[in-house]
Design a protein around this motif. Structure first.
Motif, mmCIF file in Angstrom:
data_model
loop_
_atom_site.group_PDB
_atom_site.id
_atom_site.type_symbol
_atom_site.label_atom_id
_atom_site.label_comp_id
_atom_site.label_asym_id
_atom_site.label_seq_id
_atom_site.Cartn_x
_atom_site.Cartn_y
_atom_site.Cartn_z
ATOM 1 N N VAL A 6 3.835 9.903 3.354
ATOM 2 C CA VAL A 6 2.597 9.206 3.027
ATOM 3 C C VAL A 6 1.465 10.222 3.033
ATOM 4 N N ARG A 48 -5.352 6.653 -0.632
ATOM 5 C CA ARG A 48 -3.908 6.898 -0.555
ATOM 6 C C ARG A 48 -3.455 7.464 -1.897
ATOM 7 N N TRP A 102 0.242 0.097 6.804
ATOM 8 C CA TRP A 102 1.675 0.258 6.999
ATOM 9 C C TRP A 102 2.102 1.557 6.310
ATOM 10 N N LYS A 149 -6.391 7.982 9.560
ATOM 11 C CA LYS A 149 -7.448 7.851 8.552
ATOM 12 C C LYS A 149 -8.812 7.864 9.225
ATOM 13 N N TRP A 167 3.928 1.922 3.891
ATOM 14 C CA TRP A 167 4.079 1.741 2.453
ATOM 15 C C TRP A 167 2.863 1.097 1.803
ATOM 16 N N LEU A 168 1.845 0.697 2.588
ATOM 17 C CA LEU A 168 0.741 -0.067 2.015
ATOM 18 C C LEU A 168 -0.510 0.023 2.886
ATOM 19 N N ASP A 169 -1.660 0.178 2.217
ATOM 20 C CA ASP A 169 -2.954 -0.043 2.876
ATOM 21 C C ASP A 169 -3.516 -1.334 2.289
#
Lengths: 438, 264
Positions: free
Chosen positions: B103, B116, A232, B257, A234-236
């Motif tokens: 991101v 990340r 997402w 990715k 905001w998040l993996d």
């Protein structure tokens, strides 16, 4: 080097050359050759009789990547290592050798490979496909041992499924014999089993090495895993399952009476199956990066049945990282702090000297401070909260020129008596490493 | 007499033609035209980045970069390091969303996976260079007050001389600069020079563009050599662009990715 590896290496090396020699309409045929050369010296601060007290080693690793077609390529890594101080470290080693094939939604990798799962830094409870060369416990980098296997990734929008199957597991390489400084110290005398206490008898020790191919059973000696990853903005996050073998064995003991005054105690490795149900995540809030990884671990009894199995336990690692700008002049600082915790459901804790369970309750720190454009200071530190062990590794890295780096580092072990690091307190050492990457 | 007066007016108009042109466009309009010129929806470039210290010692990086802006104005960029050997294979993927937080992921070949990372401060140095993330990002036209100071000549080219000052508290806090003086070429709206001042109004950096020419197959102009000098340390970064490809289609798949991790 086993014959099969030689054959595999030369076939895989020649294959792209043969392919390229063909008359073809493909416009993008390419061979890339890269790698590194390294000179490595280690000196221990205290010398021990009968032990290997330094390392004077050269490594040449070459990586060959050949594009076979628009969607496939071949990758082979060969390492040649020579240590003037310890001939047992010498090797010609096929590190990885595989073919990659990609389609719109799939990536396939077939051959000898290293699999890296997990979002945490350095300590990955969900990552167990590849064993590690533990003959030197403080060698952290490039010490994974590749496995034969097939890896399939499937992509659908922001979801990825990763499936890995390996028909045979590779055991960890452990310190070979008593000349290694990394074998725990064992007493010269042990209680005499044939006479009442306090009688003792001289003892010598033998460490057997595991050979999983010796009694190979295809129906059992495999390992597999599946991992689903979600992304997402905001998040993996991922969830995973692994079933396979613990490459770091438990040991059973066998006693052999050599003569009335001498026992030979053999340590026989006992590998065992285990399963992991895991999850991991990474995210960022403001200037902080957060990552975590955990697994529920269920172990089986070793096949031979002469060693107790581990209790069911839960291992989690959580960490935070941050960059700080302009700490020393215009130079930046990067810091990672992690906490590792193993929880045995039935209570208690694992022994301090269990190689499988070093970080039961540990705080890990890593920082990197730029010192201008050409130098960097690193520090890694571990504090074993449970047993009071301590480990530091300060390192200075200097870029002599592009691709050519010089490192000077020290390993300092200690802490409270009885802790894992304390037992190796005499192994404090200095290392100098010169590496050229091409 | 009337003839002399008419000729005088004609001469005066010719001499002041450039001033008349400047008065035709406001500072914001000039910056907007510049932004339109230097940005495109799809862009690919290969370049060499040289880091040069005050003693002339150099470090060099060969880089490949892809940039794509989608219909929602989200800007994705992928940077891959091609050389030297110790950084080869390293990749950096950034997605700048128009309506949410950026991101970023970093791929390190030694780890065999991407990581990340927290979005960097605008004032952090980009990849160890003298450019900051703020310098590399697209100009936020609404976040600055632009003032036209006049015209100057930079390397023989007439330029609009514009001052840019952050106009809101968030920008004033996050920006590494108190103000910038931007020289925009009148002929092609390419930025020829920027002088950066810190929040105490001290000059700290200078950016200069050279080898400015039209990209083959495109009407766009691009800078083929960028140089930025840190006035305090005398350290400089030089970006020498080998190739630009503009507005050729770039697949969305590139900014994932999956592609970042397969770039090794």
């Amino acid at each position: 080097m086993p014959a099969i590896q030689y054959i595999a290496f030369w076939v895989l090396l020649l294959l792209p050359i043969l392919v390229l020699a063909q008359d073809t309409e493909e416009s993008e045929k390419k061979i890339e050759l890269s790698g590194f050369g390294e000179l490595d010296h280690i000196s221990y601060f205290s010398r021990e009789d009968g032990k290997i007290n330094n390392r004077n080693q050269a490594i040449l690793q070459t990586q060959l990547k050949a594009k076979i077609s628009a969607n496939s390529s071949l990758y082979t890594t060969l390492e040649i290592r020579n240590d003037l101080s310890d001939a047992r470290r010498n090797r010609v080693f096929l590190d990885e050798s595989y073919i990659d094939i990609s389609t719109k939604r799939f990536d396939f990798r077939l051959g000898r490979q290293i699999v890296n799962w997990g979002e945490a830094d350095g300590l990955n409870p969900t990552n167990h496909f590849n064993a590690v060369d533990l003959s030197d416990l403080l060698d952290f980098e490039r010490e994974e041992l590749s496995i034969y296997g097939i890896r399939t990734k499937y992509y659908y929008k922001d979801v990825k499924f990763d499936f890995v199957f390996s028909p045979v597991f590779v055991p960890a390489l452990l310190p070979a014999d008593s000349s290694s400084r990394w074998l725990p110290s064992l007493p010269d005398q042990v209680p005499n089993p044939f006479e009442p206490p306090p009688a003792t008898i001289n003892a010598q020790y033998r460490f057997e090495q595991a050979n999983p191919l010796q009694n190979y059973n295809f129906a059992e000696d495999w390992q597999l895993g599946i991992r689903s990853s979600f992304q997402w903005p905001w998040l993996d996050a991922s969830v995973s399952y692994y079933k396979g073998w613990n490459d770091v064995p438990k040991f059973s003991q066998a006693i052999n009476v050599l003569n009335p005054n001498l026992l030979e105690i053999s340590f026989i490795p006992r590998h065992y199956q285990w399963q992991f149900i895991g999850m991991d995540f990474s995210t960022a809030t403001g200037k902080f990066g957060w990552r975590g990884e955990s697994a529920l671990i269920i172990s089986d009894t070793p096949r031979e049945g002469d060693v107790e199995k581990d209790p069911v336990f839960y291992h989690y690692v959580v960490g935070v990282d941050r960059s700080f700008a302009n700490i020393i002049g215009d130079n930046n600082l990067f810091v990672i702090l992690q906490w590792s915790h193993k929880i045995i459901f039935e209570g208690g804790s694992f022994p301090a000297d269990d190689l499988n369970h070093i970080f039961q309750r540990s705080l890990l720190l890593r920082l990197e401070q730029d010192l201008g454009a050409y130098a960097k200071f690193h520090l890694q530190a571990v504090y074993d909260v449970l047993y009071g062990g301590l480990y530091f590794q300060p390192k200075l890295r200097y870029a002599i020129r592009d691709g050519l780096n010089l490192e000077a580092l020290a390993d300092i072990l200690g802490g409270k008596s009885g802790s894992f690091f304390h037992q190796y307190r005499n192994n404090d050492r200095l290392q100098i490493r010169l590496e050229y990457s091409f | 007499m009337k003839k002399i007066l008419f000729l005088s007016m004609l001469v005066w108009m010719c001499i002041n033609q450039s001033d008349l042109n400047a008065q035709d466009l406001t500072a914001l309009e000039i910056m907007t035209k510049s932004d339109q010129e230097i940005n495109s929806d799809n862009e690919y470039a290969t370049l060499t980045m040289k880091l040069i210290n005050s003693r002339g010692k150099e470090r060099s990086r060969q880089i490949e970069q892809y940039i794509k802006t989608d219909e929602a104005d989200n800007r994705s960029s992928l940077i891959k390091f091609l050389a030297p050997g110790d950084v080869k294979g390293t990749g950096f993927l950034s997605i700048e969303y128009s309506d949410q937080k950026d991101v970023q992921w970093l791929y390190l070949p030694a780890l065999r996976r991407s990581r990340r990372i927290s979005a960097s401060d605008e004032s952090d140095n980009f990849m160890g260079s003298d450019f900051t993330y703020e310098d590399m990002e697209r100009e936020e036209l609404e976040a600055y007050d632009y003032t036209l100071l006049g015209t100057v000549s930079v390397d023989g080219a007439d330029c609009y001389h514009i001052q840019a000052v952050p106009n809101n508290d968030k920008k004033r806090k996050n920006s590494g600069y108190g103000r910038r003086e931007i020289m925009v070429r009148k002929d092609n709206f390419i930025i020829a020079q920027i002088d950066y001042f810190d929040k105490k109004d001290k000059a700290i950096k200078t950016y200069k563009a050279s080898d400015i020419k039209q990209v083959e197959g495109s009407s766009k102009w691009r800078v083929y050599k960028m140089e930025i000098t840190n006035l305090k340390t005398q350290h400089k970064t030089v970006l020498a662009f080998d190739e630009y490809v503009i507005d050729a289609p770039i697949k969305e798949d590139l900014f994932t990715k999956r592609y970042l991790e397969s770039a090794d």
